[in-house]
Write a protein that holds these residues in place. Structure first.
Motif, short mmCIF file in Angstrom:
data_model
loop_
_atom_site.label_atom_id
_atom_site.label_comp_id
_atom_site.label_asym_id
_atom_site.label_seq_id
_atom_site.Cartn_x
_atom_site.Cartn_y
_atom_site.Cartn_z
N CYS A 162 -7.28 -3.42 -4.26
CA CYS A 162 -7.78 -2.34 -3.42
C CYS A 162 -8.89 -1.56 -4.12
O CYS A 162 -8.65 -0.92 -5.15
CB CYS A 162 -6.62 -1.41 -3.03
SG CYS A 162 -7.12 -0.12 -1.87
N CYS B 202 -7.01 8.09 -2.76
CA CYS B 202 -7.32 6.90 -3.57
C CYS B 202 -8.82 6.79 -3.79
O CYS B 202 -9.27 6.48 -4.89
CB CYS B 202 -6.77 5.65 -2.90
SG CYS B 202 -4.98 5.68 -2.77
N CYS C 135 0.03 3.19 -7.38
CA CYS C 135 -0.04 2.02 -6.49
C CYS C 135 -0.50 0.80 -7.29
O CYS C 135 -1.51 0.85 -7.99
CB CYS C 135 -1.01 2.27 -5.35
SG CYS C 135 -1.31 0.79 -4.37
N ILE D 282 1.67 8.57 -0.78
CA ILE D 282 0.61 9.42 -1.33
C ILE D 282 0.29 10.55 -0.35
O ILE D 282 0.12 11.70 -0.74
CB ILE D 282 -0.65 8.57 -1.64
CG1 ILE D 282 -0.34 7.65 -2.85
CG2 ILE D 282 -1.85 9.45 -1.91
CD1 ILE D 282 -1.40 6.59 -3.10
N GLY E 102 -5.88 0.22 2.20
CA GLY E 102 -5.32 1.34 2.96
C GLY E 102 -6.41 2.36 3.27
O GLY E 102 -7.48 2.36 2.64
N CYS F 257 0.84 -1.20 0.00
CA CYS F 257 0.00 0.00 0.00
C CYS F 257 0.88 1.25 0.00
O CYS F 257 1.79 1.38 0.81
CB CYS F 257 -0.92 -0.02 1.22
SG CYS F 257 -1.82 1.53 1.47
N GLU F 258 0.60 2.15 -0.90
CA GLU F 258 1.42 3.36 -1.06
C GLU F 258 0.82 4.56 -0.34
O GLU F 258 1.22 5.70 -0.58
CB GLU F 258 1.58 3.68 -2.55
CG GLU F 258 2.27 2.60 -3.36
CD GLU F 258 3.79 2.62 -3.17
OE1 GLU F 258 4.29 3.33 -2.26
OE2 GLU F 258 4.47 1.93 -3.95
N CYS F 259 -0.15 4.33 0.52
CA CYS F 259 -0.80 5.42 1.25
C CYS F 259 0.21 6.42 1.81
O CYS F 259 0.02 7.63 1.72
CB CYS F 259 -1.62 4.89 2.41
SG CYS F 259 -3.33 4.56 2.00
S1 SF4 Z 1 -4.89 2.15 -3.75
FE1 SF4 Z 1 -5.23 1.16 -1.78
S2 SF4 Z 1 -3.36 0.03 -1.39
FE2 SF4 Z 1 -2.88 1.54 -2.96
S3 SF4 Z 1 -2.18 3.36 -1.85
FE3 SF4 Z 1 -4.36 3.63 -2.12
S4 SF4 Z 1 -5.25 2.78 -0.26
FE4 SF4 Z 1 -3.14 2.01 -0.33
#
Ligand code: SF4
Ligand code: SF4
Ligand SMILES: [Mg+2]
Ligand SMILES: [Mg+2]
Ligand SMILES: [Mg+2]
Ligand SMILES: [Mg+2]
Ligand SMILES: [Mg+2]
Ligand SMILES: [Mg+2]
Ligand SMILES: [Mg+2]
Ligand SMILES: [Mg+2]
Ligand SMILES: [Mg+2]
Ligand SMILES: [Mg+2]
Lengths: 375, 76, 349, 349, 375, 76
Positions: E340, E357, E333, E323, E347, E318-320
């Motif tokens: 997701c 997201c 991500c 981000i 996330g 997860c790149e939360c």
């Molecule tokens: S898409 Fe989902 S997994 Fe990816 S950064 Fe956003 S919340 Fe996290």
């Protein structure tokens, strides 16, 4: 079912009935009271009266603990159940008994009181263990048959150190009620008793002696199967014909002279006699009911929650009282079958399956009609 | 209220409990009110407790009396 | 990204639970319906994903019914709420002498209900519906908060077609008619009660839950309009059914206790609980009131069918202004068989 | 004594409550059904007292549907669960272009529910069914313990007949088709939410609950097979309906926010709660996807009907492999309209 | 709606957008971070980016309290809710945030925990009053906007002498997070901030001064309507073009220089700064969060129930975090849109409607596609 | 989370509460955070509390600025 089916044999029943007809003196009537609701139920359910000769009249007695419980005590139970902290556990038999103001435990439950139907005191103990935040009160009613299981529940609660279990005690004494009936001179004279079955497994035969000695009434302790009842009737007819008044035991397979000593000891340990207790229909009867001994006060819901029973008036048109004394029959009540039915009972006798009115409603109405047609 | 029914003891359990059977229907009950139970005994079962043992000899005697009375009745 | 594929991630059908999002009308709901119900009921009507389903019919007499199922526990010896909800509703169609065609199913699910149990119930419904040849063609799913339901409730509805000229109805019993019963009574209720926490006893009794429409088909073929009415003695048992008939037809009934089949374990369980088998529910039995002259041959036809092997002639319709159902007891006495009142039975259907 | 009269003593419909005996299959249940449901629905099918009901039909295409209703609170501005349960199920029949014929109703009632409320609900159902000309011909009643339901749940089923040659289905939308909406959105959901204890706000918004089959009848008459499909945007709102159509038909959709009617109070309530009216439930609106060339005349027909006065052309079907529903915002930007997810709406149907 | 509709006028928006295009220097890019999720939401919902010229890039900031709450604190809340005596009250926003082991408050509720969604702290107080036997814990999260209502709830609980109410405090400080972002040198350089709207109604403008003086970044406080955002962008472009870095106020109708003194006093009375607090994506930030003062310890769920936060690891894919720091975009991500989605969030940024997201999922995906097609 | 919306005060209630209206939708809220409220004032409403009053003069000024910028844009 062994020890059951043998005593439901219609062939045998008809044979014994013929014997009764043969032995009963045609010029006179025999009036016997079956004390127990269990007998009343068996007589109705199996149509025993259809087999007996016309001159033997069975009078239904007050031996239904649900029926004799005064309305004020049901009111008390409803008040207990209405307390937010209380979970009231009760045998299902009590759910529909009318209380003051047209209510009942069933309606109180629908109104939101936490009322649970249990099969055994063991279930009430299990609830108290599982829900330590609830004040679990067991609505204890019944004759000597049902009292030892309550006593053992208190022993168990003590052993398990349950601090949230108590009983609302309404246990009553059978012989006291029989004596009260004999001392009422109203209504039909009773010539003999079909004596309690399961009460006697506990208390034995000796408590009935005084009915023979002091009142000269024969008593035949009998089982709750229809053949037991018919045989007991034959035994009563013979005692009357022979001018005897003995305590006899038809239910020898389960009842002994001295009863169940262990059960008697358990009851004596936990309970003591109340000076007096009200019975529906019979009024106040001295030394006719039990309460918890002081040393078990913590298990006594009456003390724990300060129960003060207010006098409550039965519906004035309800004849339960007279019926319980054997002075009237269900069909003598103006409300029977109109305002009062099992769905809308006005009195406790229409509720319990052992009550005279319920038995007559469920099993006996057509008989009355047939007689009316025949006459 | 005094409803009670004969059931056969099929297993003795700890803490004065027993398994009883009634024509194949079985249930666990308390036997704390009855002494000296053995497997095969019949007890009178009431609200989850055995109230007393059934005396087989007396049961046979009672049935005998019933049959006699009925036979007398049939003859009458 | 989603290119018209099934929506969202697969449900955890093993360990997951239903939560409020599964009832919200969003993608989670669509997924639940697809993975659980479409998978189990398996037909093109459902997969079409419309809010209703269509089918072609011939002109004739159509019959419709519904029943709600709230049994507790949900799984019991011999069946579960799913099977029950298919059989019970088919049977109400069959009792009109009709052939059931199609069913609908509406689910009300409590938040927190295990998906595994829901799947088990849905699959059981699917099997029952396929075995009966009555597809579940449309449905609905709602989720309510925890504590606002009891696991799951199912309401099914069914439509069927009645043969021309056959109009069975509860008001058609006439004095002299014979009362037939298709087998032993009380099995379903005893099986359910044996699993209630506060009663718990052990027995080998299984629920008799079964779809009776095939038995009915052979009966209708054999006796046609000699059959006055049929009814399945569910809640309230045989006693309620006989009293309903007496009430609707303004007659009385007379039955013989010794003619009414009761399995020994059912009788024993009833003694234990202080119940009368006459009041205990059945889910795979029927009562037929039939012209006396057709009774023997119809009984033979019933006995020849697997679901009617235990059929018996249990009594007859009599004239009675009071509408009493009377019974000659096995013991030889007489009694009234009234409606159930008082006994607190657990929820059995 | 009871000589085939109604059973037992009259219910106390003013102060009484439902208790477990009303679901037991005995005389108390028969009385409840007679006094509450038969009285309110008032037809001979029910009074016959059978477990099913029969009616004659012509050959053709039959449509069947069911829905469960669990709305909380049970009474809300503009309606109640009873009315909803009649309208909502009729509407699912109507969305197939069909004429609803007959309904069934299954009630699951919580012990302790006031009889007065039950009567009010039943009477509301009776009125709605009479007004719609769709009688409730068969039903079922169950009672569950207190704490095992939420007052009352209703599941209704309905059957209807579709005109020959008309087969509306969610998979029939094609790029270029026009999307019509029959009126303003969000009224029902906002009306229900305004009465939720934990949201409580005051508005004059009424639920739009209505039976749409008569509107549909004039639409079908006017446009016939030019109508690809119809759907009522209930749970999940207009957003869910558009996404369902995109998903089923494997197309995309494009709508204009400024073309979608929203009442000012509904818009205000949504701002207050942080909701989007696109996700809020309706119970008297329909979305129709229709061949572009038929759109204008159909819109005129809809607007001429009292239930379609607010009808609008809101967008069109487009080719889109991703099945996106896109919207040009009133502001002039673009966005996706996804399924509802996240917001925790109260139970609205 | 007055004070709303005026700021959603697309005509005006296009006019201002043209002005921005005219004033923005075509040879350079402008990179502005809108700190607040409220701005992110407005930008996505109204499609504001469609109006802006290509060389103005909006970077979504960490101003979503749901998104920045570390997973360990959600775990804590679930543990609190799992206590049988506890009723956890929460804003609905938190229900679906992923916690350790794939759970969430929503799933914990389905599993039986007593979790109630409330609209206001006043609702939580009402529950505590109505259910005195429950330990009512309010899951308090939010920036300075949401903190005063929590402070007032504690005042009210004190006044009502509630002994069963406490809060699980997760309130955080906006300027501290803005500073942390500026001190991270990873990712895209930010040239200016669209500054918080409702946070600033409470704290006023002065707390942002240091961004102008110490970091030389312009900040334009802006309302949450789309015209507010567009106007703020124009104001930022002008500052950049003019080489200024001032704190300007586009949201003058609600924000003053000094903020809401009463609200500030209430917060200061009840809360004090924590030495440090973890933010998802930003790590430990000193003096960035609040806790209850010692004198209000009885209302502090952390003390009352001995909460000890265990470290919890976000899903590593997860790149939360990146981000939230503005270093990556949702489309960067690998899990976005596959594993997701809003139904199955990995996330927190996919949960909150203010999360980047979720905003990109709900409103922005097609834009990416169109760009891809166009390229 | 910082969702807030302008609402008009229509009634002042005891205990620092007020009834506000939003295009005919009305709700009771806490005004404990705002001084000197009068009927007709607009407040910024957040999670059941008024956060601040809206300054009508500033609002008009902001709109004026917006219109100017847009006009300039149109001209450009
Ligand atoms: S898409 Fe989902 S997994 Fe990816 S950064 Fe956003 S919340 Fe996290
Ligand atoms: S019929 Fe009813 S009212 Fe009359 S005595 Fe019996 S219980 Fe009482
Ligand atoms: Mg209570
Ligand atoms: Mg039915
Ligand atoms: Mg049925
Ligand atoms: Mg039926
Ligand atoms: Mg539906
Ligand atoms: Mg439907
Ligand atoms: Mg519907
Ligand atoms: Mg629909
Ligand atoms: Mg039914
Ligand atoms: Mg908890």
């Amino acid at each position: 079912m062994k020890h059951v089916d043998e005593y439901r044999d219609g062939e045998l029943a008809r044979g014994i009935a013929r014997r009764i007809t043969a032995e009963a003196q045609p010029e006179r009537d025999y009036r016997f009271m079956e004390f127990c609701g269990g007998h009343t139920h068996a007589i109705s359910r199996y149509g025993v009266e259809d087999l007996l000769p016309e001159n033997i009249r069975m009078i239904h007695g007050p031996g239904c603990p649900v029926c004799v419980l005064p309305m004020g005590r049901i009111d008390d139970a409803i008040k207990l159940a209405a307390r937010p902290e209380v979970t009231l556990c009760t045998y299902a038999d009590l759910m529909r008994v009318p209380a003051s103001g047209g209510t009942s435990l069933m309606k109180a439950k629908a109104d939101g009181a936490d009322i649970r139907m249990v099969y055994s005191t063991l279930d009430a103990i299990a609830i108290a263990e599982k829900e330590p935040d609830r004040e679990v009160v067991f609505f204890a009613i019944g004759f000597e048959t049902t009292t030892p299981p309550t006593a053992l529940a208190i022993r168990l609660a003590q052993k398990k150190r349950l601090r949230n279990f108590s009983i609302f005690c309404n246990h009553v004494i059978t012989p006291a009620a029989m004596q009260a009936i004999l001392e009422t001179n109203e209504g039909v004279a009773i010539e003999g008793f079909v004596g309690p079955a399961h009460v006697s497994t506990v208390i034995g035969m000796s408590p009935y002696r005084r009915f023979a000695t002091d009142y000269h009434k024969p008593v035949v302790i009998a089982g709750f199967e229809p053949l037991d009842v018919i045989q007991a009737v034959l035994m009563l007819v013979r005692q009357i014909n022979e001018g005897r008044s003995d305590i006899e035991n038809q239910y020898r397979r389960a009842v002994t002279e001295t009863g169940n000593g262990r059960a008697i000891d358990e009851m004596a340990e936990i309970f003591e006699l109340r000076e007096s207790f009200e019975w529906r229909g019979l009024g106040e009867i001295p030394r006719s009911a039990l309460r918890l001994r002081e040393k078990y006060a913590q298990f006594d819901a009456e003390q724990r929650f300060g129960v003060v029973t207010s006098p409550a008036r039965d519906n004035p048109a309800c004849e339960c009282g007279a019926i319980l004394r054997g002075a009237k029959r269900p069909q003598d009540c103006k409300l029977f079958g109109t305002a009062c039915t099992p769905e809308t009972p006005m009195g406790s006798c229409m509720v319990s399956s052992e009550g005279s009115c319920a038995a007559h409603w469920a099993y006996g109405r057509f008989r009355q009609l047939e007689r009316r047609k025949a006459s | 209220m005094c409803l009670a029914i004969p059931a056969r003891v099929v297993e003795l359990l700890p803490d004065e409990m027993a398994r009883v059977s009634l024509d194949g229907v079985s249930k666990i009950i308390s036997t704390a009110l009855v002494d000296d139970l053995a497997i095969g005994d019949y007890v009178v079962l009431h609200v989850g407790y055995a109230l007393t043992k059934i005396d087989e000899v007396e049961a046979l005697a009672t049935l005998e009396l019933l049959r006699e009375a009925a036979a007398l009745g049939a003859a009458s | 990204m989603n290119k018209h594929e099934p929506m969202g991630r697969k449900l955890d059908l093993r360990n997951g639970r239903v939560d409020l999002s599964h009832g919200s009308g969003g993608r989670a709901m669509a997924r639940l319906i697809a993975d659980v119900f479409h998978a189990a009921f398996d037909n093109d009507w459902l997969r079409a994903g419309n809010d209703q389903a269509a089918f072609d019919i011939a002109a004739g007499r159509m019959v419709m019914t519904t029943d709600g199922y709230v049994v507790s526990p949900l799984f019991f010896p011999g069946g579960d709420i799913g099977k029950l909800s298919v059989h019970g509703t088919i049977n109400d169609i069959a009792m009109a002498g009709a052939r059931p065609l199609h069913m609908s199913a509406s689910f009300i699910i409590e938040e927190g209900f295990p998906l595994a149990d829901l799947c088990r119930i849905a699959q059981s419904m699917g099997e029952a519906s396929r075995a009966a040849g009555v597809p579940i063609i449309t449905g609905d799913t709602k989720v309510v908060e925890r504590g606002k339901a009891d696991g799951v409730f199912v309401s099914t509805a069914c439509v069927g077609v009645a043969p021309a000229g056959l109009e069975l109805s509860g008001d058609k019993a006439r004095p002299g008619d014979t009362i037939l019963l298709s087998g032993s009574i009380g099995d379903h209720g005893v099986a359910v009660m044996s699993k209630r926490e506060n009663l718990s006893f052990e027995t080998e009794v299984l629920s008799d839950t079964a779809a009776l429409h095939e038995l009915v088909a052979v009966m209708v073929e054999a006796a046609g309009p000699a059959i006055r009415l049929m009814r399945d003695p569910t809640r309230g048992g045989l006693a309620a059914t006989l009293n309903e008939i007496a009430h609707q037809s303004k007659v009385g009934a007379h039955v013989e206790e010794s003619a009414i089949p009761v399995a020994p374990q059912v009788a024993a369980a009833c003694e234990l609980l202080g119940l009368d088998p006459l009041f205990v529910a059945n889910e795979g039995k029927l009562v037929a009131v039939v012209a006396a002259e057709a009774a023997d041959s119809l009984l033979a036809v019933m006995r020849a069918h697997p679901l009617g092997r235990g059929s018996a002639r249990i009594g007859e319709i009599v004239a009675d202004e009071h509408g009493f159902v009377q019974m000659t007891t096995r013991f030889g006495g007489g009694r009234i068989v009234d409606w159930l009142s008082g006994e607190q039975l657990p929820r059995i259907c």
